[in-house]
Design an enzyme around this catalytic site. Structure first.
Site, PDB file in Angstrom:
ATOM      1  N   HIS A 313       0.864  -1.171   0.000  1.00 30.73           N
ATOM      2  CA  HIS A 313       0.000   0.000   0.000  1.00 30.73           C
ATOM      3  C   HIS A 313       0.901   1.221   0.000  1.00 30.73           C
ATOM      4  O   HIS A 313       2.114   1.113   0.183  1.00 30.73           O
ATOM      5  CB  HIS A 313      -0.870   0.013   1.259  1.00 30.73           C
ATOM      6  CG  HIS A 313      -1.850  -1.118   1.332  1.00 30.73           C
ATOM      7  ND1 HIS A 313      -2.830  -1.314   0.385  1.00 30.73           N
ATOM      8  CD2 HIS A 313      -2.004  -2.114   2.250  1.00 30.73           C
ATOM      9  CE1 HIS A 313      -3.547  -2.381   0.713  1.00 30.73           C
ATOM     10  NE2 HIS A 313      -3.069  -2.891   1.839  1.00 30.73           N
ATOM     11  N   CYS A 356      -0.725   2.372  -4.921  1.00 35.11           N
ATOM     12  CA  CYS A 356      -1.505   3.523  -5.365  1.00 35.11           C
ATOM     13  C   CYS A 356      -0.714   4.806  -5.208  1.00 35.11           C
ATOM     14  O   CYS A 356       0.178   4.919  -4.379  1.00 35.11           O
ATOM     15  CB  CYS A 356      -2.809   3.612  -4.584  1.00 35.11           C
ATOM     16  SG  CYS A 356      -4.007   2.363  -5.070  1.00 35.11           S
TER      17      CYS A 356
END
Length: 469
Positions: A313, A356
């Site tokens: 992440h 991301c």
């Protein structure tokens, strides 16, 4: 940092009629025809994947996964059946004819089977069994004898010639030399192909856009085409391929299902490309930095390259550790600057980051989804990279946006990258070309109504072409 789970269904579910169509065509194909279809599809499906396919249904499934055929879009299927002269199937199941296909394929850009592959397939079809024996005999010193057994078809021989670098799209000299002694008519076909290719290449150069400066600001002149220098890739192994793969986090709801598939894909591809691979799972932020630093301090004198994949992440410019702390992407890349890692100075350092770049969904402009399954986001982009030469950073998405990972098959970006490496490395395509193809492939998909656009940041000074063992 928001983290959302996005399970969505395909907007273009294959109808029962479509499946029945593929089933009926599959049942009508024989073994030699399947081999021909696989050969003609080599520009679209990796050779290693095609080699494992033993029945037509699996072949059609592979084409569906690559987006080459789907309900309402059967042009490639029509072309394949036309190329192998199954006009009966073309007429009975797809409502087309030889004349219609000949007209259709004259339209620029419609043909998906390259002129090169059409030529090779035509040669294989034209040669008699006795001709094939001659070819095998003349190749004995260049191809292992176990690949030239009596039952090996001419298509298999051509595949081995490609695999061994004996023939390629712009170099058919050896094949011409072999054929000129007993099949001058086919040698002439190669001459015609080469003449057309040379003519088309000249047209492309002629129409290449030139930059024009406004009047009064000086004129820019066209510079002659110069061959691009390539990085040396001579050692075995070529270098380390390090994978930092964060799957499990302190918060169990943040587990990144599917990331194990990404690790497996990268290890498969880079072991094949003769890299020493190592994967490290679930590292805390400090441990990630320490691990990268550890590799930067190694002696890479006998290495050609360094590759690092990071799956986690993240937020803009940062990667999240398994402990929820962050490490800056810039700090990780800086470990491999010329001063911090002198044994890699002048050699390519590659970083690929699946995370991301923010929490915003990228707007989609197309209307048809072409990917199904359960997707999650990996909510981080590159703020900047050190202003050093020979570094490339491939990001799964541009700044401020999410990227997507299938919980069953892995991330869209990494899986596409591995597929394109397997497909294009044997064709001696350079890394920037491969990554541009990845951008095109990932960028065309619509994922839960959103788009994803990967990004390439590069200070490479030469072409990087991976050598195939």
């Amino acid at each position: 940092m928001p983290h959302s789970i996005k399970g969505f269904k395909s907007g273009c579910k294959m109808s029962t009629g479509f499946h029945k169509l593929l089933f009926d065509i599959s049942e009508a194909l024989i073994t030699d025809e399947l081999a021909a279809l696989k050969f003609l599809s080599l520009e679209h499906v990796p050779m290693r994947q095609l080699e494992a396919i033993e029945e037509p249904k699996a072949f059609f499934e592979a084409l569906q996964k690559k987006g080459m055929i789907e309900a309402g879009s059967l042009s490639f299927l029509k072309e394949l059946l036309f190329r192998i002269s199954r006009m009966d199937l073309l007429a009975a199941h797809l409502g087309s004819s030889r004349e219609e296909m000949e007209r259709e394929l004259q339209i620029p850009g419609r043909a998906k089977v390259s002129a090169y592959r059409q030529l090779l397939y035509g040669i294989a079809e034209d040669l008699t069994p006795e001709d094939v024996k001659h070819v095998k005999f003349l190749l004995q010193e260049q191809i292992p004898k176990n690949k030239l057994q009596d039952n090996a078809s001419m298509l298999k021989v051509l595949l081995e010639m490609e695999r061994n670098g004996i023939i390629k799209e712009d170099d058919l000299a050896v094949l011409k030399d072999i054929l000129k002694g007993f099949r001058a008519d086919i040698k002439k076909k190669i001459d015609i192909y080469e003449g057309k290719k040379k003519e088309n290449d000249s047209k492309e150069k002629l129409h290449y856009p030139l930059s024009v400066c406004p009047a009064g600001q000086g004129a820019e002149v066209e510079t002659p085409h110069m061959p691009v220098e390539s990085y040396k890739m001579k050692n075995n192994p070529h270098g380390y391929c390090v994978i930092l793969n964060n799957h499990i986090f302190k918060n169990p709801y943040e587990a990144r299902e599917g990331t194990v598939k990404d690790g497996e894909a990268v290890k498969r591809v880079f072991k094949w490309l003769q890299f020493e691979t190592a994967e490290y799972m679930n590292l805390e932020a400090k441990q990630m930095y320490v691990k990268v630093k550890e590799y930067s301090r190694k002696d890479h004198s006998n290495m050609d390259c360094f590759v690092c994949f990071i799956f986690s992440h993240g937020e803009k410019g940062k990667i999240k550790g398994a402990d929820h702390e962050f490490v800056n992407i810039k700090d990780l890349v800086s470990c491999f600057s010329g001063s911090n890692c002198p044994s890699l100075a002048g050699k390519p350092k590659l970083f690929f980051i699946q995370a991301c770049q923010g929490s915003v969904g990228h707007p989609a402009v197309t209307v048809k989804e072409d990917f199904s399954g359960h997707f999650e986001t990996d909510a981080t982009p590159l703020n900047s990279i050190p202003d050093q030469a020979d570094i490339l950073v491939g990001m799964a998405t541009v700044e401020d946006y999410e990227c997507y990972r299938c919980t069953e098959t892995g991330s869209v970006y990494i899986q596409c990258l591995c597929d394109k490496m397997e497909l294009l490395c044997p064709l001696h395509k350079d890394l920037i070309t491969i990554l541009t193809e990845v951008n095109k492939e990932v960028g065309r998909r619509v994922l839960n109504g959103w788009k994803q656009m990967p990004k390439i940041t590069s200070t490479l000074r030469k072409q990087l072409i991976f050598q195939i063992p």
